[in-house]
Motif scaffolding. Structure first.
Motif, PDB file in Angstrom:
ATOM      1  N   ARG A 342       0.826  -1.192   0.000  1.00 42.40           N
ATOM      2  CA  ARG A 342       0.000   0.000   0.000  1.00 42.40           C
ATOM      3  C   ARG A 342       0.869   1.253   0.000  1.00 42.40           C
ATOM      4  N   LEU A 344       4.005   1.562  -0.933  1.00 44.37           N
ATOM      5  CA  LEU A 344       4.752   1.711  -2.178  1.00 44.37           C
ATOM      6  C   LEU A 344       3.851   2.241  -3.283  1.00 44.37           C
ATOM      7  N   SER A 345       2.641   1.714  -3.356  1.00 45.23           N
ATOM      8  CA  SER A 345       1.722   2.165  -4.396  1.00 45.23           C
ATOM      9  C   SER A 345       1.394   3.634  -4.225  1.00 45.23           C
ATOM     10  N   GLN A 346       1.241   4.022  -2.965  1.00 44.62           N
ATOM     11  CA  GLN A 346       0.938   5.424  -2.708  1.00 44.62           C
ATOM     12  C   GLN A 346       2.073   6.302  -3.217  1.00 44.62           C
ATOM     13  N   ARG A 347       3.292   5.854  -2.974  1.00 45.70           N
ATOM     14  CA  ARG A 347       4.441   6.626  -3.430  1.00 45.70           C
ATOM     15  C   ARG A 347       4.466   6.696  -4.938  1.00 45.70           C
ATOM     16  N   LYS A 348       4.117   5.573  -5.553  1.00 43.73           N
ATOM     17  CA  LYS A 348       4.085   5.536  -7.007  1.00 43.73           C
ATOM     18  C   LYS A 348       3.085   6.559  -7.523  1.00 43.73           C
ATOM     19  N   GLN A 349       1.917   6.572  -6.915  1.00 36.98           N
ATOM     20  CA  GLN A 349       0.897   7.522  -7.349  1.00 36.98           C
ATOM     21  C   GLN A 349       1.391   8.961  -7.220  1.00 36.98           C
TER      22      GLN A 349
END
Lengths: 789, 705
Positions: A342, A344-349
């Motif tokens: 979660r 990591l995905s947030q950072r990606k976004q």
């Protein structure tokens, strides 16, 4: 994940911060807690025998593992520990507003009962430094007293303000305990016996301290901050909107390093790694946590481990075993992998959005670029220019850990005055951002676009104020073009009511420049993290300029040419070059221009807090003089100077005729109060004798059926009772005033100490104490002046 | 009852989504596919294979997708995806073939949409349109905002019966272009759903969820509705954004799944009496915009798929993710580990890209830099899809900010000067991952202005968005459709040279839940009820053409309401330099009536306060005596219910103070209409209230002049 190995209910309300665990018979651990109504509850699950006799303490003969001791006074602090090194039993120490009681629970006897007029805000039991016997160290109203097992005073010292917390920590790593003291003036002081070896300034009253492994210790503040220090370096701290009631060092994950366990006012308990502050475990109580202790409460033969025992205010007790050896990672219920994904995905976004921003910019920029022909050469630095970077690392650091220090020596908090001297000049710092551009005017305003060459200028200056406005430090913020500053948010610690200050001018008064009045209540260096919202009048999007300015330690003093000479002064011999003194002056005071180096120093300041002029002089011989009527200020100047010059010891001669005069009056008053008190006590004893006889006579009359006489007696009794109550209120007031006076005396001694550095400081404090004990006022004044007995 | 144990598994993150833009396609093979569309206009259809996301197809539509729904032949499987994009409707087959691109004749973006066989229902803010085979057949202009639309299944109910959920707390049942009837519901309905996904036995049962968190079931009859049940919102959870029926408990009865705007997903099952019972609840940090039950990741394991505001699509699956390993449970999941490594490499490359991008932008000269407004939706709760670093609050009205327990942000108030127009200045410094901040405010009726919120996301370059929330003068009123004519009414009549639109603007300015534009017709009427006291207000206004005058008539049984309106409206009119003729008619008997309404509340609060005060002392007695049998039953009861009493007292802080404030206002307002200033008598009133007794209070109101 970790679950409690036992839970039980005490069914009593527990007063926060009065929970302790002791082996009163030397074998079986018992829990001691202060409860409402002046009682101490002892929960001993391993001793189920009931004691039938009710003794002097009114032990209630219940068939349960709970016994109650009546103290009849509100229990303020509570501790357990071995006072007698020969007997392997713990004693119970109970502190109230006026007394300290040491009690042997197992034998049901008093060890001693001492009057502590300064109150007992905190108690800690153990060995301090080279003092042979263990002591019960009591912190009260500015003073710290240590009592041995006979109740004799074995240790005494003073500190700056009321003491909130005490802990014995192996601070210097030498195997001997040092005393860490947290007080209401936001300072953590470390005493090696009676010498102060370190001082750290925090941002609020220090409510709890706890020992952790090695030289580490945890602390908690009244504003909801908890953190960990290694000696004088702060590793980390976090702030919550809840308050930390109690903290404890305990190795929950069994990795050999103790974690900081915090019990919060909202009932949460969390364990944080001592290096990073990362939460490794949490649990929730329904009520405020009252205390956390550790001990082998289960006494199971299989394990000799200590459990972590948490007690809530409504009497719920939970015990936790440390995690099994070999289990690494997170002890929480949640799925670690899922959390990582979660995050990591947030950072990606976030990154994707930023990229998109740039793409859009590129698109929008193509067309008007040539047409507008703007050729600003200012470099954009997305919030990381100059001081901005420092702002980002402290208050807005990720995972809300404020200032992960790590580098020894320089802590990133408020006390980095030894840092870069050049960057805190009061001249203009220009933080440049490149923003904005040229699309349609209207659209531009709505989108919050500002011209590319917009700069934000900040200036700090001292303003002596006028009739309508108080004297203050003024922070001027202005933009270089027609953009407006919609609002300014300043995050700084210790100088505002909360952690932030907002300036939001009314819509009609919006302009490109803004002045913020800052009135720091204390002489401490502060980092101001400024966030200015810049845009147009009608926009709903604003650009945020972030920058950090440092407010020097002595910012509330304005430079003057001529000032009336104050009567008091401190003089000392300083073997330092004059240039260094100028450097110190330039760094510590808020000056418009740097002082030019001369052969001699003579500068005059006027205090904006109304404590009069301040003159600092130094001649070529190294004779250094500080002239001010404010003893506190003189102390601050000397301490700051000593810190800057790295002086270990400094002896000074002080001449404070006014302070001495006040001290004289206070001492006279103290004597008076003592006399009044004795008189009142005697009166009270008389009255109580009278009451006894009156009750007997009235009851006699009742039995005889002589109702008239009975009524008469009871009326008399009623009058007497009223007198007693009046007497009591007088006694209370008297006591309050006495306390206030004693505090003043203690503070004066502390101030006298602060005029000296190193072991001279200790010398002064000890000598003063000696003089007060022997009631030798003239020698007291001499000590304050010369620093020697 | 078997305990439900569901674990969260994340699938992917799309862009920010609008409510109800995620659906599960009907089962094909063993597993279902997920279709999700976001505000960036990206439609993704994916399936899960061994925990990994497998894309079926992706299409970009370049515009915000406001609604995604499935359609098909009436009564048959719904397997076609319909999207509303702007004023267009797009259709995709399950394989990704774009079979329909229909541009409606609507002038505004479609807000809500429903597809039933050949019938397409599309609604704008106020406009309802019905297309059959893409031909415009019916049209209606609605009095208030339309939040959702639905049509009863045509294979069960013969006639086409659309149901509109409107902001003014009614469901409107239509017949062709006409209104058939209205159904009043307890709150502004946000979403509609067919009960059991098919409308129940007769296909006419509709579930509704309201913005104040309530859910109910209504049977839409031919002529009149029938309320079946209603679920109150006792825990004060957030508004219901989406619903679904799915038998996750496998007991043969369809369970009710709710997604709320405070991030809660709740599952209710039905007991023998067909009453809903809460079985499971999961909380995430963002609004849940769509929920649907199905089988997605592993065959045989039911799960609930949710999508959130920030675009997370995750499942709550009944499959156990944890593996038992000795005494402690450790999740060893090869799939998850692979996912993490994948993500990490992806992140690294992205990070590089961003860094170069950052450098290049900073070296280019005179580049126009424009910040995309970061998506941020707010309904008194600030809800951003970026983590917030801090929020600043400013208000020019005295309001209290009430912190919500689950917020982790650190609040700090700063001193402010009312003369600079600031009554409240505060900052919230948020934790790293906060994307949603909820807070409640307490306002006082009669004091109005705006609350401004500056939101700064944790995003480079730093920008800040300003959000304004009007605090209306009569903020504690809500719309109602039931009006008691028999109460004593104080009336205020205004007339002058103003139009209907102006009058409507005034009403909209003073009261919540009023539509932005005036409804059609020469005469308009709105009814309100005070949420705190239960007093009512009637606003009727009309425009008389012959002299060209507007008439506004306000009636309420509470004098204070009338007084507030009089102040506000005359101020507004003066600002706009409009001459007003004001006349009022005050009914003396309305005072005892209002006091009567206040009486039970006041008495209850006083008693509660008294009981709470006693608790500590009684508990102390209990401890020392050990036995309570000697006490009076009243006290024993207090000790027994101590916890619930304390909880109740804590839940409504300052309640008593507010009641006192209302009585004082009532007192002052009564005499203000008589032209007397009685402020000097307020201390006497306060003294009276300390020893409250209804009769003496009524007497005091009567005699003090």
């Amino acid at each position: 994940m970790l679950v409690p190995i036992f839970t039980l209910k005490l069914n009593h309300k527990i007063t926060p911060r009065t929970v302790s665990l002791g082996k009163f018979d030397g074998i079986h651990p018992s829990l001691a807690c202060g409860t409402i109504g002046g009682k101490v509850l002892i929960h001993s699950p391993h001793l189920k025998t009931t004691r039938q006799q009710t003794d002097g303490f009114g032990r209630t003969p219940e068939v349960s593992d709970i016994s109650l001791l009546n103290i009849n006074q509100q229990v303020i602090s509570l501790a357990t520990g071995r006072l007698d090194p020969e007997v392997p039993c713990d004693s119970l120490l109970v502190g109230t507003a006026t007394n300290l009681m040491a009690y042997d629970v197992d034998n049901n006897t008093d060890l001693f009962y001492k009057e502590v007029p300064d109150g007992a805000n905190a108690i800690v039991v153990g060995k301090l430094g080279g003092i042979e016997t263990p002591m019960a160290i009591v912190g009260g109203n500015c003073s710290i007293q240590g009592f041995n097992r006979k109740g004799e005073e074995a240790f005494w010292t003073v500190t700056g303000d009321n003491i909130c917390s005490l802990e014995l920590v192996n601070f210097s790593g030498g195997g001997q305990n040092e005393l860490v003291v947290g007080s209401e003036d936001f300072d953590i002081r470390v005493f090696r016996e009676d010498e102060i070896i370190a001082e750290m300034t925090e941002t609020e009253a220090i409510t709890s301290l706890c020992r952790m492994h090695d030289t580490h210790f945890g602390y908690a503040l009244a504003n909801g901050t908890v953190g960990v220090y290694d000696r004088t370096t702060r590793y980390w701290r976090i702030k919550s909107k809840n308050h930390a009631v109690t903290i404890m060092g305990y190795d929950l994950d069994n990795d050999g390093v103790e974690e900081l366990i915090t019990g919060w006012s909202n009932g949460k308990i969390d364990a944080r790694s001592d290096r990073t502050g990362e939460v490794i475990f949490k649990d929730n109580f329904s009520q405020t946590v009252a205390g956390i202790v550790k001990g082998d409460y289960q006494m199971s033969s299989s394990s000799t481990q200590e459990q972590l025992i948490c007690v809530s205010v409504d009497g719920e007790v939970r015990g936790y075993n440390p995690a099994q050896a070999g289990v690494t990672g997170n002890l929480m219920d949640t799925n670690v992998e899922q959390d990582t994904i979660r995050e990591l995905s947030q950072r990606k976004q976030n990154l994707l959005l930023e990229l998109k921003n740039y793409e859009e910019n590129a698109k929008a920029g193509m067309a008007p670029e040539l047409a507008s022909g703007l050729s600003s050469s200012v470099i954009a630095a997305s919030g990381a220019t100059g001081g901005g970077a420092r702002g980002a690392t402290t208050l807005s650091a990720s995972s809300s850990v404020i200032g992960v220090g790590g580098r020894p020596g320089v802590s990133s908090g408020g006390d980095s005055s030894t840092g870069d001297a050049g960057s805190i000049r009061s001249t203009e710092t220009v933080t440049s951002y490149k923003v904005g551009g040229a699309i349609g005017e209207y659209e531009k305003a709505a989108m919050g676009m500002i011209p590319a060459n917009t700069q934000l200028q900040t200036t700090l200056s001292v303003n002596s104020g006028d009739g309508t406005k108080p004297p203050r430090v003024e922070l001027s913020i202005s933009t270089t073009n027609d953009t407006i500053i919609r609002a300014v948010l300043i995050f700084a610690e210790g100088i505002f009511d909360g952690e932030s200050h907002v300036v939001h001018p009314s819509p009609s008064a919006l302009s490109g420049s803004l002045k913020v009045a800052i009135i720091p209540p204390k002489d401490i260096p502060v980092d101001l993290h400024i966030k200015a919202l810049v845009g147009h009048k009608s926009s709903t999007q604003f650009h945020v300029f972030e920058l950090t300015r440092q407010l020097p330690r002595f910012s509330m003093y304005s430079l003057c040419q001529e000032v009336p000479e104050p009567r008091s002064s401190v003089t000392m011999q300083l073997n330092e070059r004059v240039q260094r003194v100028f450097m110190w002056l330039n760094q510590s005071f808020l000056l418009h221009d740097d002082l030019t180096v001369d052969t001699e120093v003579k500068v005059c300041f006027m205090s904006l807090r109304g404590s009069g002029p301040l003159i600092i002089r130094m001649d070529q011989m190294g004779q250094f003089t500080i002239r001010t009527d404010d003893m506190d200020l003189a102390g601050d100047v000397i301490q700051s100077l000593a810190q800057f010059m790295n002086l270990d010891d400094l002896l000074t001669t002080a001449d404070f005729p006014m302070e001495i005069e006040t001290l004289k009056q206070i001492l006279v008053k103290v004597d008076e109060f003592h006399r009044v008190r004795q008189k009142l006590t005697a009166e009270m004893a008389d009255h109580s004798n009278l009451i006894r006889s009156m009750v007997v006579r009235a009851e006699d009359a009742r039995l005889m059926g002589d109702m008239r006489n009975m009524r008469k007696r009871y009326v008399e009794l009623f009058d007497l009772n009223r007198d007693l109550i009046n007497g009591y209120t007088i006694r209370c007031n008297n006591h309050q005033e006495l306390l206030a006076c004693l505090k003043l005396v203690n503070q004066t001694i502390q101030r006298a100490g602060r005029l000296r550095v190193g072991h001279y400081k200790t010398l002064v404090i000890n000598a003063c104490r000696g003089a007060i004990k022997s009631n030798n006022t003239s020698s007291l004044f001499k000590i304050i002046q010369t620093g020697q007995a | 009852m078997m305990e439900l144990n569901l674990t969260r598994v994340d699938y992917l993150q799309a862009g920010t989504t609008s409510p109800r833009t995620m659906c599960l396609l009907p089962i094909s093979g063993k597993l279902q596919r997920v279709a999700v569309a976001d505000n960036d206009g990206l439609l993704q259809v994916f399936s899960i294979k061994k925990g990994e996301v497998q894309n079926v197809f992706k299409t970009t539509l370049h515009q915000k997708v406001t609604r995604l729904c499935l359609g098909g032949q009436p009564g048959a499987q719904r397997d076609r995806i319909f999207l509303s994009v702007g004023s267009e409707v797009k259709g995709f087959s399950r394989k990704g073939k774009n079979f329909l691109s229909f541009t409606t004749n609507m002038t505004e973006p479609i807000q809500s949409m429903y597809v039933e066989g050949p019938d397409l229902f599309a609604c704008g803010k106020f406009v309802y349109n019905h297309y059959r085979d893409c031909k415009d057949t019916n049209y209606m202009l609605c009095g208030d905002k339309i939040n959702d639309v639905l049509c009863l299944p045509t294979h069960m109910v013969q006639e086409v019966t659309p149901v509109l959920a409107c902001q003014d707390r009614v469901l409107r049942i239509l017949q062709e272009s006409e209104l058939l009837y209205e159904v009043e519901v307890p709150g502004p309905p946000m979403c509609l759903h067919l009960s059991d996904n098919s409308g129940g036995e007769n296909g006419n049962e509709v579930l509704y969820g309201t913005s104040d968190g309530r859910v109910g079931l209504v049977q839409i009859g031919k002529l009149a509705p029938l309320h079946k049940w209603e679920l109150p919102n006792e825990k004060r959870s957030g508004g219901v954004l989406c619903m679904d029926n799915y038998d996750i408990t496998s007991d043969g009865v369809q369970d009710l799944i709710l997604g709320r705007d405070d991030g809660q997903v709740e599952i209710y099952s039905f007991d023998e009496a067909d009453e809903p019972v809460l079985r499971f609840s999961h909380t995430c940090s963002e609004s849940v915009n769509s929920v649907q039950g199905g089988v997605v990741s592993t065959a045989g394991y039911d799960e609930i798929v949710c999508s959130t505001y920030a675009g997370w699509v995750y499942g709550l699956t009944s499959e156990q993710q944890m593996k038992q390993m000795g005494p402690t449970e450790v999740a060893v999941d090869a799939v998850a580990v692979a996912k993490i490594t994948n993500l990490k490499t992806e992140l690294d490359s992205l990070q590089q890209k961003v860094t170069t991008e950052r450098e290049s932008t900073s070296s280019q000269l005179s580049l126009a830099q424009q910040y995309l407004p970061f998506p941020c939706s707010t309904s008194m709760t600030s809800n951003s899809n970026r983590a917030n670093t801090f929020c600043g609050f400013q208000s020019d009205v005295p309001v209290d900010l009430l912190d919500v327990e689950k917020n982790s942000a650190v609040i700090s108030y700063s001193a402010c000067k009312p003369e600079e127009g600031n009554f409240l200045l505060a900052t919230y410094r948020c934790q790293a991952s906060t994307t949603r901040l909820e807070l409640k405010i307490r306002s006082i009726e009669g004091q109005y202005g705006t609350l401004q919120v500056y939101i700064t996301p944790r995003l480079q370059p730093k920008t800040c968005q300003l959000r304004c929330y009007p605090i209306k003068p009569l903020s504690l009123h809500q719309r109602t459709h039931v009006f008691d004519e028999n109460r004593p009414m104080n009336t205020l009549k205004l007339s002058g040279q103003f139009s209907l639109a102006e009058m409507h603007a005034w009403v909209n300015f003073s009261l919540p839940e009023v539509p932005e534009r005036p409804p059609a017709g020469d005469i308009t009427s709105f009814q309100f009820v005070s949420t705190f006291l239960g007093t009512q207000l009637d606003c009727t206004y009309r425009f008389v053409f012959s002299p060209g005058k507007g008439r506004l008539c306000l009636g309420s049984d509470n004098i204070s309401t009338i007084a507030i309106l009089k102040d506000v409206l005359s101020k507004e009119a003066t600002n706009k330099k409009i001459r007003l003729d004001i006349s009022y008619d005050i009914k003396e008997e309305s005072i005892p009536h209002t006091l009567n309404l206040l009486h039970p509340r006041l008495e209850y609060q006083l008693l509660l306060a008294k009981k709470v005060q006693l608790i500590d002392a009684l508990k102390e007695l209990q401890v020392s005596e050990g036995d309570l049998s000697f006490m009076s039953p009243e006290y024993q009861q207090i000790v027994e219910n101590a916890d619930s009493l304390q909880a109740e007292f804590k839940r409504q802080p300052c309640h008593l103070e507010r009641l006192y404030g209302m009585i004082t206002d009532l007192f002052i307002d009564k005499f203000k209409f008589k032209g007397q200033n009685v402020r000097s008598k307020v201390p006497a009133l306060m003294e009276l209230l300390d020893h409250y007794d209804y009769n003496t209070l009524a007497q005091f109101f009567e005699n003090a002049s």
